[in-house]
Design a protein around this motif. Sequence first.
Motif, PDB file in Angstrom:
ATOM      1  N   CYS A   1      56.225 -36.791  25.926  1.00 38.78           N
ATOM      2  CA  CYS A   1      56.292 -35.657  26.845  1.00 38.78           C
ATOM      3  C   CYS A   1      55.886 -36.074  28.253  1.00 38.78           C
ATOM      4  O   CYS A   1      56.480 -35.623  29.243  1.00 38.78           O
ATOM      5  CB  CYS A   1      55.398 -34.522  26.347  1.00 38.78           C
ATOM      6  N   VAL A   2      54.880 -36.933  28.353  1.00 37.63           N
ATOM      7  CA  VAL A   2      54.461 -37.425  29.667  1.00 37.63           C
ATOM      8  C   VAL A   2      55.588 -38.205  30.326  1.00 37.63           C
ATOM      9  O   VAL A   2      55.871 -38.029  31.519  1.00 37.63           O
ATOM     10  CB  VAL A   2      53.197 -38.304  29.538  1.00 37.63           C
ATOM     11  N   LEU A   3      56.244 -39.068  29.565  1.00 41.11           N
ATOM     12  CA  LEU A   3      57.343 -39.856  30.134  1.00 41.11           C
ATOM     13  C   LEU A   3      58.484 -38.949  30.590  1.00 41.11           C
ATOM     14  O   LEU A   3      59.099 -39.206  31.634  1.00 41.11           O
ATOM     15  CB  LEU A   3      57.850 -40.867  29.109  1.00 41.11           C
ATOM     16  N   HIS A   4      58.759 -37.901  29.826  1.00 44.64           N
ATOM     17  CA  HIS A   4      59.815 -36.973  30.226  1.00 44.64           C
ATOM     18  C   HIS A   4      59.493 -36.337  31.581  1.00 44.64           C
ATOM     19  O   HIS A   4      60.360 -36.271  32.462  1.00 44.64           O
ATOM     20  CB  HIS A   4      59.987 -35.871  29.174  1.00 44.64           C
ATOM     21  N   ILE A   5      58.259 -35.897  31.747  1.00 42.02           N
ATOM     22  CA  ILE A   5      57.867 -35.291  33.023  1.00 42.02           C
ATOM     23  C   ILE A   5      57.928 -36.328  34.149  1.00 42.02           C
ATOM     24  O   ILE A   5      58.434 -36.057  35.241  1.00 42.02           O
ATOM     25  CB  ILE A   5      56.452 -34.690  32.924  1.00 42.02           C
ATOM     26  N   LYS A   6      57.421 -37.511  33.894  1.00 46.74           N
ATOM     27  CA  LYS A   6      57.415 -38.563  34.913  1.00 46.74           C
ATOM     28  C   LYS A   6      58.825 -38.883  35.414  1.00 46.74           C
ATOM     29  O   LYS A   6      59.040 -39.145  36.602  1.00 46.74           O
ATOM     30  CB  LYS A   6      56.783 -39.845  34.344  1.00 46.74           C
TER      31      LYS A   6
ATOM     32  N   ALA B   1      52.319 -48.032  17.546  1.00 45.14           N
ATOM     33  CA  ALA B   1      52.693 -48.012  18.965  1.00 45.14           C
ATOM     34  C   ALA B   1      54.019 -47.272  19.102  1.00 45.14           C
ATOM     35  O   ALA B   1      55.071 -47.774  18.715  1.00 45.14           O
ATOM     36  CB  ALA B   1      52.813 -49.435  19.496  1.00 45.14           C
ATOM     37  N   SER B   2      53.972 -46.078  19.651  1.00 41.08           N
ATOM     38  CA  SER B   2      55.190 -45.281  19.814  1.00 41.08           C
ATOM     39  C   SER B   2      56.060 -45.851  20.928  1.00 41.08           C
ATOM     40  O   SER B   2      55.556 -46.361  21.928  1.00 41.08           O
ATOM     41  CB  SER B   2      54.831 -43.828  20.134  1.00 41.08           C
ATOM     42  N   CYS B   3      57.358 -45.726  20.758  1.00 49.30           N
ATOM     43  CA  CYS B   3      58.317 -46.366  21.677  1.00 49.30           C
ATOM     44  C   CYS B   3      58.194 -45.847  23.109  1.00 49.30           C
ATOM     45  O   CYS B   3      58.215 -46.635  24.060  1.00 49.30           O
ATOM     46  CB  CYS B   3      59.744 -46.156  21.175  1.00 49.30           C
ATOM     47  N   HIS B   4      58.097 -44.533  23.287  1.00 47.90           N
ATOM     48  CA  HIS B   4      58.005 -43.983  24.640  1.00 47.90           C
ATOM     49  C   HIS B   4      56.760 -44.494  25.358  1.00 47.90           C
ATOM     50  O   HIS B   4      56.816 -44.876  26.531  1.00 47.90           O
ATOM     51  CB  HIS B   4      57.977 -42.450  24.602  1.00 47.90           C
ATOM     52  N   GLY B   5      55.637 -44.504  24.656  1.00 49.44           N
ATOM     53  CA  GLY B   5      54.394 -44.964  25.260  1.00 49.44           C
ATOM     54  C   GLY B   5      54.428 -46.434  25.599  1.00 49.44           C
ATOM     55  O   GLY B   5      53.997 -46.854  26.678  1.00 49.44           O
TER      56      GLY B   5
ATOM     57  N   ARG C   1      57.236 -48.656  25.731  1.00 48.61           N
ATOM     58  CA  ARG C   1      58.326 -49.160  26.558  1.00 48.61           C
ATOM     59  C   ARG C   1      58.561 -48.339  27.822  1.00 48.61           C
ATOM     60  O   ARG C   1      59.129 -48.852  28.791  1.00 48.61           O
ATOM     61  CB  ARG C   1      59.606 -49.248  25.728  1.00 48.61           C
ATOM     62  N   GLY C   2      58.085 -47.106  27.819  1.00 50.64           N
ATOM     63  CA  GLY C   2      58.259 -46.285  29.005  1.00 50.64           C
ATOM     64  C   GLY C   2      57.024 -46.226  29.877  1.00 50.64           C
ATOM     65  O   GLY C   2      57.109 -46.319  31.104  1.00 50.64           O
ATOM     66  N   LEU C   3      55.848 -46.095  29.245  1.00 48.28           N
ATOM     67  CA  LEU C   3      54.590 -45.989  29.984  1.00 48.28           C
ATOM     68  C   LEU C   3      53.821 -47.303  30.030  1.00 48.28           C
ATOM     69  O   LEU C   3      52.788 -47.383  30.692  1.00 48.28           O
ATOM     70  CB  LEU C   3      53.704 -44.904  29.342  1.00 48.28           C
ATOM     71  N   HIS C   4      54.301 -48.304  29.297  1.00 52.00           N
ATOM     72  CA  HIS C   4      53.667 -49.635  29.270  1.00 52.00           C
ATOM     73  C   HIS C   4      52.212 -49.562  28.792  1.00 52.00           C
ATOM     74  O   HIS C   4      51.323 -50.161  29.394  1.00 52.00           O
ATOM     75  CB  HIS C   4      53.754 -50.299  30.643  1.00 52.00           C
ATOM     76  N   LEU C   5      52.007 -48.821  27.703  1.00 50.88           N
ATOM     77  CA  LEU C   5      50.672 -48.727  27.119  1.00 50.88           C
ATOM     78  C   LEU C   5      50.294 -49.980  26.344  1.00 50.88           C
ATOM     79  O   LEU C   5      49.111 -50.221  26.101  1.00 50.88           O
ATOM     80  CB  LEU C   5      50.590 -47.512  26.185  1.00 50.88           C
TER      81      LEU C   5
ATOM     82  N   THR D   1      46.869 -44.301  13.055  1.00 56.82           N
ATOM     83  CA  THR D   1      46.650 -43.537  14.274  1.00 56.82           C
ATOM     84  C   THR D   1      47.666 -43.927  15.339  1.00 56.82           C
ATOM     85  O   THR D   1      48.380 -44.926  15.204  1.00 56.82           O
ATOM     86  CB  THR D   1      45.218 -43.741  14.817  1.00 56.82           C
ATOM     87  N   GLY D   2      47.730 -43.136  16.385  1.00 56.76           N
ATOM     88  CA  GLY D   2      48.636 -43.404  17.485  1.00 56.76           C
ATOM     89  C   GLY D   2      48.465 -42.337  18.542  1.00 56.76           C
ATOM     90  O   GLY D   2      47.662 -41.402  18.392  1.00 56.76           O
ATOM     91  N   GLY D   3      49.236 -42.450  19.619  1.00 57.81           N
ATOM     92  CA  GLY D   3      49.113 -41.515  20.723  1.00 57.81           C
ATOM     93  C   GLY D   3      50.164 -40.432  20.760  1.00 57.81           C
ATOM     94  O   GLY D   3      50.125 -39.569  21.638  1.00 57.81           O
TER      95      GLY D   3
END
Length: 247
Positions: A79-84, A131-135, A137-141, A211-213
């Motif tokens: 959701c954060v990546l979508h807003i960004k 490790a979720s893909c959006h976090g 590959r998109g947010l570089h977590l 666990t995950g984000g």
Amino acid sequence: MKVGLFIPCYIDQFYPNVGIATLELLEKLGCNVAFPLNQTCCGQPMANSGYSNLTKGCDANFVSNFSEFDYIVAPSGSCVLHIKEHLKDADHPEKAIQIRKRIFELCEFLTDVLKIDNLPASFPHRVGLHASCHGQRGLHLSSMSERNEPSFSKPGHLLSMVKGLDLVQAERPDECCGFGGTFCVFEEAVSVKMGKDRIGEHVQNQVEYITGGDTSCLMHLEGILKRQQSPIRIIHIAEILNSSISN
């Protein structure tokens, strides 16, 4: 700092404890947190399904609710990546641009903004990290295994501060769980097979928790685990980081 807490709709409806844990954690770390009561879905489901033109109402509402904060924090990388990447508002374009710069996923906010180096939390269990893909590959977590770069993981770094937690590193640390938003609906069989493959490694590692984000990915894995009658439980990283933390 004044922090606006953005809780995605599926967390609000199905996993409210994740939202509560996020709020408590941020407050205990010294943030002045407010929860705008009129917030709704960020519009990601429509955009992912090819109907980005239907997100105008969601966009305008998001800008209306979150434009006055120093930072916006959410326990959901997707959701954060979508807003960004996609938030826009024809009536308030500058406010939308500022929000896109100020919104952070929880782990990203703790490591990059608050720069947490000590977290008096306790969770004495064997834990696998997804490790979720959006976090990733998109947010570089976290780093991507196919790239020749130094390995890092912001969620892993935070979990390393939790007393008693035994973090089991996955051999395939960045493999997709198969959720993919509406992908799990339109490609159910492929999605489930990917989820079973992802869970298989955690089963071999004999973890107690995964666990995950991103609660969306965890929800997908939880459904498979329940159908397998597995003893492995799902827990969002906010709940671990908030566990037994002192005031």
